[in-house]
Write an enzyme that holds these catalytic residues in place. Structure first.
Site, short mmCIF file in Angstrom:
data_model
loop_
_atom_site.label_atom_id
_atom_site.label_comp_id
_atom_site.label_asym_id
_atom_site.label_seq_id
_atom_site.Cartn_x
_atom_site.Cartn_y
_atom_site.Cartn_z
N ASP A 112 90.61 53.90 56.20
CA ASP A 112 90.39 53.34 57.53
C ASP A 112 91.60 53.60 58.41
OD1 ASP A 112 88.88 52.03 59.45
OD2 ASP A 112 89.77 50.07 58.99
N HIS A 119 92.89 48.53 71.32
CA HIS A 119 92.88 47.59 70.20
C HIS A 119 94.29 47.41 69.64
CE1 HIS A 119 91.64 45.56 66.53
NE2 HIS A 119 92.28 46.46 65.83
N GLU A 179 84.90 44.67 63.10
CA GLU A 179 85.59 45.73 63.82
C GLU A 179 84.57 46.84 64.10
OE1 GLU A 179 89.25 46.83 61.82
OE2 GLU A 179 90.28 45.17 62.81
N GLU A 181 83.55 50.34 64.72
CA GLU A 181 84.16 51.64 64.44
C GLU A 181 83.08 52.70 64.25
OE1 GLU A 181 87.29 51.76 61.53
OE2 GLU A 181 87.71 49.61 61.70
N ASP A 213 84.02 47.24 60.00
CA ASP A 213 85.08 46.90 59.06
C ASP A 213 85.31 45.38 59.14
OD1 ASP A 213 87.36 46.88 57.47
OD2 ASP A 213 88.68 47.47 59.12
N ARG A 217 90.89 37.50 59.49
CA ARG A 217 92.16 37.60 60.22
C ARG A 217 93.26 36.72 59.66
NH1 ARG A 217 91.38 42.40 62.33
NH2 ARG A 217 89.60 42.49 63.75
N GLN A 220 94.43 38.44 56.52
CA GLN A 220 95.13 39.65 56.96
C GLN A 220 96.53 39.34 57.49
OE1 GLN A 220 93.00 41.72 60.07
NE2 GLN A 220 94.56 43.30 60.31
N LYS A 233 90.43 42.86 54.16
CA LYS A 233 89.47 43.89 54.56
C LYS A 233 88.72 44.49 53.37
CE LYS A 233 91.86 45.17 58.80
NZ LYS A 233 90.72 45.32 59.72
N THR A 237 82.47 46.39 53.95
CA THR A 237 82.41 47.30 55.11
C THR A 237 80.96 47.76 55.21
OG1 THR A 237 84.66 48.08 54.64
CG2 THR A 237 83.30 49.45 56.09
N GLU A 335 89.89 40.01 69.60
CA GLU A 335 90.25 40.37 70.98
C GLU A 335 89.34 39.67 71.99
OE1 GLU A 335 89.92 44.49 69.34
OE2 GLU A 335 91.13 44.94 71.11
CA CA Z 1 89.54 48.73 60.80
#
Ligand code: CA
Length: 393
Positions: A112, A119, A179, A181, A213, A217, A220, A233, A237, A335
Site C-alpha cells: 500500500d 491526504h 481509505e 484508493e 484500506d 486510527r 494506527q 491496517k 482490505t 479527514e
Molecule cells: Ca492506505
C-alpha cells in the site's frame, strides 16, 4: 471515444458500468456451483471459462491468464469484443443478479502506497500539527508491505478489530475508518535483482480495482512509529469484484506531476481520470477524482522494483488514499470529520468514525461521451467486535 454498441441491450445504456468498451474480468458462481471466470457486459456476465489457451481458467481465477502478458491480453480482449459486438450471434449469458461474485484473482502480495498529496497534508496537520508533507514525500513514493491474507472481495463483512488503542488501553477500535484508493493488479512479474523502468512497469499492470484500506486510527496512531502501519491496517482490505482492464482506460490517461529522478520519469501519463465517490449507507459523503494522486501505479511499481525486489503475478498495489483539496472531497472519515472534531451530519444522525452495522461503499467510473468505464462497487458492512476472550482479560 464513443460507445461501442453490443447486442446486449443493457450494455448500451449510457449509465451502465459495463459497456462493450469496458469488458472487466471477474469470477462468479451460481447456486453454490464452481467458480468460473467471466466478463461483465451490461447487466450480465459472459462465461469465458472454456475460452483462451487450454486450462488457463481452470483454477477459477485470472492469475494464469494475467501471467500470459500483454499480447495475450490484447488477443483475448479482441475476441470477447467480437463475440459481444452488435451484429454478432447472440449466445447465453449469466445474469449478474443470479450470480455471486468472488475474488477475481489470488493476491500474491499486497503493498500500500501513500500517493494522495492532500491526504498526506491533512494527516500531517492532524497528527503533527502542521499542514506539511514529510520531508521525503515529494521525492519518493512512500509505501509499506501490507497483508495479502486479509484482502477480501466487495460484500464481505468486516469485523471491528481489537487492538491496543494507546498505552495500557485494549479493546475494539473506537476510530474505525475507510481509505478510498485504487488498486493496481500486477499481471506479469519481474526477476529478483532486476529493476524495471516506469514504461516496463506500465506494461506489467493488468488492470485496476477500487480498494478500501480499512483502518483503525487509534491502533494506527499508537503503533506506527518507528516502522509504519501494522495491525491498524492488517485486519481487512476490500476490493471491487471486477478488474477493469488497463486497455479500457487508455483514453483516460493523465500525466502525473514531474518526477524528481530519472528512474521515476513517466513516458506516458500513468494517472487516470476516474470519478470516485464514497457512500455511508445510501448517502454520498465524498466525491473526488483519481487524478488527485501524485504518483502513478507504474511509478510506484518501478520504485518497488528498484532495490531488486521481484514483482509477481497477482501483486496488488494500493494507490494511497485519494483526497481532493476541499472538505467533501476527502477519502477518509478521519479527514471528513477532522479526527472526530467535526461530525458529519447525515440523514440518520451524526458520524465521526464508522459504527457497527454501517455499510461503506466506494464507486468509480471514467466518463466517456455517452458511455462510462465503471468499476461497480466496493462495499463492506461492519460487524461488532468479538467478545474479549478470557485470556485477554
Ligand atoms: Ca492506505
Amino acid at each position: 471515444m464513443a460507445l461501442k454498441t453490443s447486442w446486449v441491450a443493457s450494455a448500451n445504456d449510457p449509465d451502465s458500468d459495463f459497456p462493450l468498451n469496458n469488458l472487466p474480468y471477474g469470477v462468479f458462481s451460481c447456486g453454490g456451483g464452481r467458480r468460473r471466470c467471466g466478463v461483465a457486459i451490461g447487466d450480465s456476465i459472459l462465461d469465458v471459462s472454456g475460452m483462451g489457451p487450454a486450462g488457463v481458467f481452470d483454477a477459477g481465477n485470472w492469475n494464469a491468464f494475467m501471467a500470459l502478458g500483454p499480447a495475450a491480453w490484447a488477443d483475448f480482449r479482441a475476441e470477447v469484443t467480437a463475440i459481444l459486438a452488435e451484429g454478432a450471434a447472440e449466445r447465453g449469458l449469466v445474469r449478474q443478479a443470479d450470480a455471486q461474485l468472488h475474488m477475481p484473482f489470488a493476491v500474491a502480495e499486497y503493498t500500500d502506497f501513500y500517493a494522495g498529496r492532500h491526504h498526506a497534508e491533512n494527516m500531517g496537520e492532524m497528527l503533527r500539527g502542521a499542514k506539511s508533507l514529510p520531508a521525503n514525500w515529494l521525492h519518493i513514493p512512500i509505501g509499506y508491505n501490507g497483508r495479502a491474507s486479509s484482502v477480501v472481495v466487495s460484500g464481505t463483512p468486516v469485523r471491528r478489530p481489537l487492538g491496543q488503542l494507546g498505552q495500557g488501553r485494549f479493546g475494539p477500535t473506537e476510530k474505525l475508518d475507510i481509505e478510498l484508493e485504487l488498486g493496481a493488479v500486477v499481471g506479469t512479474g519481474s526477476a529478483m535483482g532486476q529493476p524495471v523502468s516506469v514504461a516496463k512497469a506500465d506494461e506489467m499492470i493488468f488492470g485496476f480495482v477500487l480498494l478500501n484500506d480499512w483502518s483503525a486510527r487509534d491502533i494506527q496512531a499508537w503503533e506506527y512509529q518507528p516502522l509504519g502501519p501494522f495491525q491498524g491496517k492488517a485486519f481487512a482490505t476490500s476490493i471491487s469484484p471486477w478488474i477493469v482492464p488497463k486497455a479500457a482506460l487508455e483514453g483516460f490517461r493523465r500525466p502525473a506531476p514531474a518526477a524528481p529522478l530519472p528512474y521515476l520519469r513517466e513516458v506516458r501519463g500513468g494517472l487516470y481520470d476516474i470519478e470516485l465517490s464514497v457512500y455511508l449507507g445510501d448517502e454520498q459523503i465524498s466525491r473526488t477524482n483519481a487524478t488527485e494522486l501524485h504518483y502513478s501505479a507504474a511509478q510506484q511499481l518501478a520504485h518497488h522494483s528498484l532495490s531488486g525486489c521481484p514483482m509477481r503475478t497477482g501483486d496488488l498495489l494500493g494507490s494511497g488514499t485519494i483526497s481532493g483539496p476541499t472538505a467533501g472531497t476527502f477519502g477518509s472519515l478521519m479527514e471528513l470529520s477532522w479526527n472526530g472534531e467535526k461530525p458529519l451530519k447525515l440523514a440518520n444522525g451524526e458520524r465521526t468514525f464508522i459504527e457497527d452495522g454501517d455499510t461503506l461503499t466506494l464507486k468509480g467510473h471514467a466518463q466517456g461521451e455517452g458511455f462510462r468505464i465503471g468499476f461497480g462497487t466496493c462495499e463492506g458492512t461492519i460487524l461488532s467486535a468479538i467478545n474479549t476472550p478470557d485470556w485477554a482479560r
